[in-house]
Design an enzyme around this catalytic site. Structure first.
Site, PDB file in Angstrom:
ATOM      1  CB  ILE A  13      -0.989  -0.008   1.187  1.00 62.06           C
ATOM      2  CG1 ILE A  13      -1.794  -1.308   1.186  1.00 62.06           C
ATOM      3  CG2 ILE A  13      -1.935   1.189   1.111  1.00 62.06           C
ATOM      4  CD1 ILE A  13      -2.668  -1.508   2.384  1.00 62.06           C
ATOM      5  CG  ASP A  32      10.092  -0.427   3.674  1.00 65.83           C
ATOM      6  OD1 ASP A  32       8.959  -0.455   3.167  1.00 65.83           O
ATOM      7  OD2 ASP A  32      10.627  -1.413   4.236  1.00 65.83           O
ATOM      8  CG  LEU A  34      14.494  -2.271   2.230  1.00 68.97           C
ATOM      9  CD1 LEU A  34      15.781  -2.259   1.398  1.00 68.97           C
ATOM     10  CD2 LEU A  34      13.276  -1.970   1.345  1.00 68.97           C
ATOM     11  CB  ALA A  83       6.673   1.011   8.698  1.00 70.12           C
ATOM     12  CE  LYS A  86       0.065  -7.869   4.921  1.00 72.79           C
ATOM     13  NZ  LYS A  86      -0.991  -7.799   3.941  1.00 72.79           N
ATOM     14  CB  SER A 126      -6.672  -3.194   9.840  1.00 69.44           C
ATOM     15  OG  SER A 126      -7.303  -4.393   9.421  1.00 69.44           O
ATOM     16  CE1 TYR A 151      -4.031  -6.932  11.185  1.00 74.60           C
ATOM     17  CE2 TYR A 151      -1.869  -5.919  11.243  1.00 74.60           C
ATOM     18  CZ  TYR A 151      -3.157  -5.978  10.736  1.00 74.60           C
ATOM     19  OH  TYR A 151      -3.546  -5.072   9.782  1.00 74.60           O
ATOM     20  CE  LYS A 155      -2.180  -2.139  11.430  1.00 78.76           C
ATOM     21  NZ  LYS A 155      -1.267  -1.092  10.963  1.00 78.76           N
ATOM     22  CG  PHE A 179     -13.131  -2.750   4.920  1.00 79.22           C
ATOM     23  CD1 PHE A 179     -12.973  -1.434   5.352  1.00 79.22           C
ATOM     24  CD2 PHE A 179     -14.035  -3.542   5.590  1.00 79.22           C
ATOM     25  CE1 PHE A 179     -13.720  -0.901   6.409  1.00 79.22           C
ATOM     26  CE2 PHE A 179     -14.800  -3.027   6.646  1.00 79.22           C
ATOM     27  CZ  PHE A 179     -14.631  -1.715   7.049  1.00 79.22           C
ATOM     28  CG  LEU A 201      -9.239 -15.066  -1.578  1.00 79.19           C
ATOM     29  CD1 LEU A 201      -9.246 -16.578  -1.420  1.00 79.19           C
ATOM     30  CD2 LEU A 201     -10.656 -14.515  -1.522  1.00 79.19           C
ATOM     31  N   GLY A 298      -9.632 -17.959  13.757  1.00 78.00           N
ATOM     32  CA  GLY A 298      -9.466 -16.498  13.823  1.00 78.00           C
ATOM     33  C   GLY A 298     -10.236 -15.772  12.750  1.00 78.00           C
TER      34      GLY A 298
END
Ligand code: WQD
Length: 338
Positions: A13, A32, A34, A83, A86, A126, A151, A155, A179, A201, A298
């Protein structure tokens, strides 16, 4: 020129958002380390925008090295903070890594935003914070449930840390609740680069279709939904990216100190796993090799967004439909195979 610091700028993103920011006249610096992304994203960004983006390869949990960025760039007007670790499953195995990385980096950035007057702060949140909602679609006022994973907890805690910081300090902050971001930039120069076996997915679909995975499993088709599989709100990553530019412009224009606003970033459409697979098969002209497997621990049954607030306040509208999400995801997977 308004300079924006994007953390996680080499990520899925983050990279798409940098492209959108540049195309809307912002000067961007990336940080970042990396650990979960490739610097190849910067080449993709350059290919699309013609701009070479400076990326600091710095661990944000080290406050001293992070502060150097602000010393080098005293004109940073805002921060977009992507960053973070996730992976839901990994967070259950390594909760302390997740709390240390996701929360320490956020706290350092907020401290430095206050110190260096980087007033506009956008936090990558999220829909996970809603847990299993009592009613769908969820609005920004839908009750927050106990997080289903460490996780998700990072958030939820992250949102509280940002809100409390905005109460105490003259920051203008925005929480963006994504989402399910999917797809790739239409240029196919940047896209999603899952590390190891994909948990999400759409990368699982495209890697199965291209033959990197022998088959994939649908995690349960015995849920109380129209076809028994879970419902999610899949949204094109470019629509998510543009929402960040609009949120930043909104924050700068309103210039409201001590503020914290929340926006759902979803299309407002709930799609089942089986419907997503069927959409991919139609777009790619491929019969996907999948089996119905057991439920995934979960997983929530169904969630999708009421995005009225983002549409109204940010003037945001989704430009990409499910077919475009699948088409660009598939084109990107094929480009990786070359
Ligand atoms: C979607 C649906 C799976 C893989 C998580 C995080 C969220 C965000 C996105 C970080 C579920 C099913 C999946 C597969 C399947 N992450 N599925 N077979 O779990 O909704 O969201 O990732 O920002 O915060 O919570 O996304 O893509 O993993 O799963 O059947 O091989 O697809 O069971 O119903 P999820 P997902």
């Amino acid at each position: 020129m308004q300079t924006i610091l994007v953390t996680g700028g080499c990520g899925f993103i983050g990279a798409h958002t940098i492209v959108d920011l540049i195309q809307n006249g912002f000067e961007v610096i990336s940080v970042d380390n990396l650990s979960r992304a490739s610097a190849d994203s910067l080449l993709g960004i350059e290919k699309i925008t013609g701009k070479k983006i400076k990326n600091y390869v710095i661990d944000l949990t080290n406050k001293e090295t992070t502060e150097q960025i602000f010393k080098d760039h005293p004109s940073i007007k805002g921060i977009i903070h992507f960053a973070a670790y996730k992976a839901v499953g990994e967070s259950v195995e390594k909760p302390l890594d997740y709390y240390e990385n996701n929360l320490f980096s956020l706290i350092h950035l907020l401290q430095l935003a206050v110190k260096y007057h980087a007033k506009h702060f956008i936090f990558s949140s999220s829909c996970t914070v809603y847990g299993n909602p009592d009613a769908i679609p969820v609005t920004e006022q839908t009750a927050i449930k106990t997080a289903a994973s460490p996780y998700g907890a990072t958030k939820q805690m992250g949102e509280t840390i940002v809100q409390d910081s905005a109460t105490a300090h003259p920051l203008s902050t925005i929480l963006l609740r994504y989402f399910n971001p999917v797809g790739a930039h239409p240029s196919i120069a940047i896209g999603e680069l899952p590390i190891g076996r994909p948990q999400n997915l759409v990368p699982a679909i495209t890697q199965t279709a291209i033959g990197k995975l022998p088959k994939m499993h649908v995690h349960g088709n015995d849920y109380d939904t129209r076809d028994g599989s879970c419902i999610r709100d899949y949204i094109h990553v470019c629509d998510i990216a543009h929402a960040h530019t609009l949120a930043l412009q909104y924050s700068i224009k309103n210039d409201k100190a001590n503020s914290c606003e929340i926006f759902n970033l979803g299309t407002g459409n709930g799609i089942t796993v089986l419907e997503a697979i069927q959409a991919f098969e139609k777009v790619a002209g491929i019969k996907l090799n999948y089996e119905i497997g057991p439920r995934r621990v979960g997983d929530i049954v169904a969630i999708y967004a009421n995005n009225d607030y983002a549409v109204k306040k940010l003037g945001w509208t989704c430009q990409y439909d499910l077919n475009e999400m699948m088409r660009t995801a598939w084109e990107w997977e094929k480009s990786l195979a070359k």
